[in-house]
Design a protein around this motif. Structure first.
Motif, PDB file in Angstrom:
ATOM      1  N   UNK A 175     -59.102   3.045  -4.732  1.00 52.70           N
ATOM      2  CA  UNK A 175     -59.510   2.540  -3.428  1.00 52.70           C
ATOM      3  C   UNK A 175     -60.073   1.129  -3.578  1.00 52.70           C
ATOM      4  N   UNK A 176     -59.542   0.189  -2.807  1.00 52.07           N
ATOM      5  CA  UNK A 176     -59.965  -1.212  -2.923  1.00 52.07           C
ATOM      6  C   UNK A 176     -60.254  -1.793  -1.550  1.00 52.07           C
ATOM      7  N   UNK A 177     -61.390  -2.434  -1.404  1.00 47.72           N
ATOM      8  CA  UNK A 177     -61.685  -3.165  -0.183  1.00 47.72           C
ATOM      9  C   UNK A 177     -60.899  -4.475  -0.174  1.00 47.72           C
ATOM     10  N   UNK A 178     -60.527  -4.909   1.027  1.00 53.70           N
ATOM     11  CA  UNK A 178     -59.784  -6.160   1.190  1.00 53.70           C
ATOM     12  C   UNK A 178     -60.721  -7.203   1.790  1.00 53.70           C
ATOM     13  N   UNK A 179     -60.881  -8.317   1.092  1.00 52.04           N
ATOM     14  CA  UNK A 179     -61.793  -9.380   1.500  1.00 52.04           C
ATOM     15  C   UNK A 179     -60.994 -10.646   1.754  1.00 52.04           C
ATOM     16  N   UNK A 180     -61.139 -11.226   2.931  1.00 51.14           N
ATOM     17  CA  UNK A 180     -60.514 -12.514   3.224  1.00 51.14           C
ATOM     18  C   UNK A 180     -61.547 -13.621   3.066  1.00 51.14           C
ATOM     19  N   UNK A 181     -61.175 -14.669   2.343  1.00 52.52           N
ATOM     20  CA  UNK A 181     -62.055 -15.827   2.208  1.00 52.52           C
ATOM     21  C   UNK A 181     -61.821 -16.734   3.402  1.00 52.52           C
ATOM     22  N   UNK A 182     -62.867 -16.935   4.216  1.00 50.06           N
ATOM     23  CA  UNK A 182     -62.707 -17.622   5.494  1.00 50.06           C
ATOM     24  C   UNK A 182     -64.011 -18.279   5.911  1.00 50.06           C
ATOM     25  N   UNK A 183     -63.957 -19.472   6.554  1.00 46.34           N
ATOM     26  CA  UNK A 183     -65.188 -20.102   7.043  1.00 46.34           C
ATOM     27  C   UNK A 183     -65.856 -19.286   8.145  1.00 46.34           C
TER      28      UNK A 183
ATOM     29  N   UNK B 129     -45.629 -10.988   5.425  1.00 43.39           N
ATOM     30  CA  UNK B 129     -45.873 -11.182   3.992  1.00 43.39           C
ATOM     31  C   UNK B 129     -47.285 -10.799   3.570  1.00 43.39           C
ATOM     32  N   UNK B 130     -48.271 -11.078   4.415  1.00 39.16           N
ATOM     33  CA  UNK B 130     -49.649 -10.713   4.084  1.00 39.16           C
ATOM     34  C   UNK B 130     -49.816  -9.202   3.983  1.00 39.16           C
ATOM     35  N   UNK B 131     -49.264  -8.476   4.955  1.00 39.19           N
ATOM     36  CA  UNK B 131     -49.376  -7.019   4.944  1.00 39.19           C
ATOM     37  C   UNK B 131     -48.688  -6.427   3.718  1.00 39.19           C
ATOM     38  N   UNK B 132     -47.510  -6.973   3.380  1.00 38.64           N
ATOM     39  CA  UNK B 132     -46.768  -6.457   2.228  1.00 38.64           C
ATOM     40  C   UNK B 132     -47.507  -6.769   0.922  1.00 38.64           C
TER      41      UNK B 132
ATOM     42  N   UNK C 152     -59.360  -6.582  -3.258  1.00 43.61           N
ATOM     43  CA  UNK C 152     -58.222  -7.460  -3.020  1.00 43.61           C
ATOM     44  C   UNK C 152     -58.759  -8.669  -2.259  1.00 43.61           C
ATOM     45  N   UNK C 153     -58.590  -9.858  -2.812  1.00 46.07           N
ATOM     46  CA  UNK C 153     -59.070 -11.081  -2.179  1.00 46.07           C
ATOM     47  C   UNK C 153     -57.893 -11.830  -1.568  1.00 46.07           C
ATOM     48  N   UNK C 154     -58.033 -12.213  -0.310  1.00 46.49           N
ATOM     49  CA  UNK C 154     -56.982 -12.936   0.402  1.00 46.49           C
ATOM     50  C   UNK C 154     -57.405 -14.391   0.589  1.00 46.49           C
ATOM     51  N   UNK C 155     -56.596 -15.303   0.073  1.00 43.73           N
ATOM     52  CA  UNK C 155     -56.889 -16.736   0.200  1.00 43.73           C
ATOM     53  C   UNK C 155     -56.097 -17.303   1.374  1.00 43.73           C
ATOM     54  N   UNK C 156     -56.794 -17.603   2.458  1.00 47.55           N
ATOM     55  CA  UNK C 156     -56.141 -18.167   3.628  1.00 47.55           C
ATOM     56  C   UNK C 156     -55.739 -19.614   3.410  1.00 47.55           C
ATOM     57  N   UNK C 157     -54.824 -20.091   4.228  1.00 44.96           N
ATOM     58  CA  UNK C 157     -54.391 -21.498   4.230  1.00 44.96           C
ATOM     59  C   UNK C 157     -54.048 -21.882   5.660  1.00 44.96           C
TER      60      UNK C 157
ATOM     61  N   UNK D 215     -53.837 -12.976  13.586  1.00 45.85           N
ATOM     62  CA  UNK D 215     -54.912 -12.067  13.964  1.00 45.85           C
ATOM     63  C   UNK D 215     -54.517 -10.593  13.804  1.00 45.85           C
ATOM     64  N   UNK D 216     -53.233 -10.303  13.850  1.00 41.69           N
ATOM     65  CA  UNK D 216     -52.792  -8.911  13.765  1.00 41.69           C
ATOM     66  C   UNK D 216     -52.962  -8.315  12.367  1.00 41.69           C
ATOM     67  N   UNK D 217     -53.312  -9.167  11.401  1.00 46.12           N
ATOM     68  CA  UNK D 217     -53.558  -8.671  10.043  1.00 46.12           C
ATOM     69  C   UNK D 217     -54.990  -8.160   9.892  1.00 46.12           C
ATOM     70  N   UNK D 218     -55.874  -8.533  10.811  1.00 45.59           N
ATOM     71  CA  UNK D 218     -57.301  -8.214  10.650  1.00 45.59           C
ATOM     72  C   UNK D 218     -57.605  -6.719  10.477  1.00 45.59           C
ATOM     73  N   UNK D 219     -56.821  -5.787  11.060  1.00 42.71           N
ATOM     74  CA  UNK D 219     -57.120  -4.374  10.795  1.00 42.71           C
ATOM     75  C   UNK D 219     -56.974  -3.985   9.320  1.00 42.71           C
ATOM     76  N   UNK D 220     -56.255  -4.789   8.543  1.00 47.56           N
ATOM     77  CA  UNK D 220     -56.066  -4.509   7.124  1.00 47.56           C
ATOM     78  C   UNK D 220     -57.183  -5.090   6.262  1.00 47.56           C
ATOM     79  N   UNK D 221     -58.070  -5.863   6.884  1.00 47.50           N
ATOM     80  CA  UNK D 221     -59.124  -6.558   6.147  1.00 47.50           C
ATOM     81  C   UNK D 221     -60.470  -5.908   6.447  1.00 47.50           C
ATOM     82  N   UNK D 222     -61.220  -5.614   5.392  1.00 45.52           N
ATOM     83  CA  UNK D 222     -62.519  -4.961   5.571  1.00 45.52           C
ATOM     84  C   UNK D 222     -63.565  -5.932   6.095  1.00 45.52           C
TER      85      UNK D 222
END
Length: 248
Positions: free
Chosen positions: A81-89, A66-69, A109-114, A120-127
């Motif tokens: 072109x958009x950078x992908x940023x994950x909000x993470x501690x 779901x995250x990749x999609x 693109x901002x990703x809100x983790x929960x 971890x396999x999603x990390x290649x999609x995150x800048x």
């Protein structure tokens, strides 16, 4: 600037652009904002997007599919072109310099983790990842809202005065100087005479001195990162002398 925020609680994240400066940024067209529901990208009828962690342990992990999609859909909708940023501690500390860097991007693109975080396999999609600080929140929504607010202030034409953003705390590496407004005397406390003088050179000098002094007293770690000039050093010595005299 175009922003797409992926979250389990899009209605919550949307609140940030309903008030204040972010709302003004959207109304002026400087900011295009969209909150995307991650559950819409679940394959299951129950719209589930998390599962137990391989290897055991407490908590759930956000599934990669779901995250990749959602990231792909956000990038398509943005159209540039958009950078992908994950909000993470675990991310880079959110500093004014980082906010300025991100605000200059055409799209994010901002990703809100929960839960326990992202697969971890999603990390290649995150800048890269961004953190509010060394503490843990229930999710990335509040951090994303803070980042949106901080960036909105820097977008062209959003603030009423062109110099407002440059004068904010941390923009110069220092805390901000004190501010005063009417009345000129309140509860026996006057506005400093220099601010009423109309002498802009003296006012600028006083404000620089107060900013240096406030930073020394409240955040000396910031001063350690700066190479202050001889003039600044003299202003700081002057401030400390005056400050010492006020206490005596």
């Amino acid at each position: 600037m175009k922003l797409d925020v992926v979250s389990l609680f899009p209605a919550f994240v949307e609140q940030v652009v309903k008030v204040g400066i972010p709302r003004k940024a959207v109304e002026s067209g400087a900011l295009q904002f969209h909150a995307r529901d991650l559950r819409n990208y679940s394959d299951g009828a129950d719209r589930r997007v998390d599962d137990r962690s391989y290897g055991g342990g407490p908590g759930m992990v956000m599934e990669p599919g779901p995250l990749a999609d959602a990231i792909a859909a956000a990038k398509t909708a943005i159209g540039v072109e958009a950078k992908v940023i994950a909000l993470s501690p675990q991310g880079l500390p959110m500093t004014q310099a980082l906010v300025e860097q991100l605000a200059a991007e055409p799209a994010l693109v901002l990703i809100c983790g929960r839960y326990e975080g992202l697969d971890e396999r999603v990390t290649p999609l995150i800048d890269f990842e961004v953190s509010l600080g060394d503490f843990v929140l229930s999710g990335g929504e509040l951090a994303a809202m803070v980042l949106v607010d901080a960036m909105a202030r820097l977008l062209p034409g959003v603030l009423g005065h062109e110099g407002s953003a440059e004068a904010d705390s941390f923009s110069t590496g220092l805390l901000d100087h004190p501010h005063y407004t009417r009345p000129p005397l309140w509860r026996d406390a006057p506005v400093p005479d220099v601010l009423l003088s109309g002498d802009h050179a003296k006012i600028a000098r006083w404000r620089r001195k107060q900013a240096l002094g406030a930073t020394f007293l409240k955040r000396p770690d910031l001063l350690e990162k700066l190479q202050i000039s001889r003039t600044d050093a003299e202003l700081l010595r002057e401030f400390l002398s005056e400050h010492s005299g006020e206490k005596n």
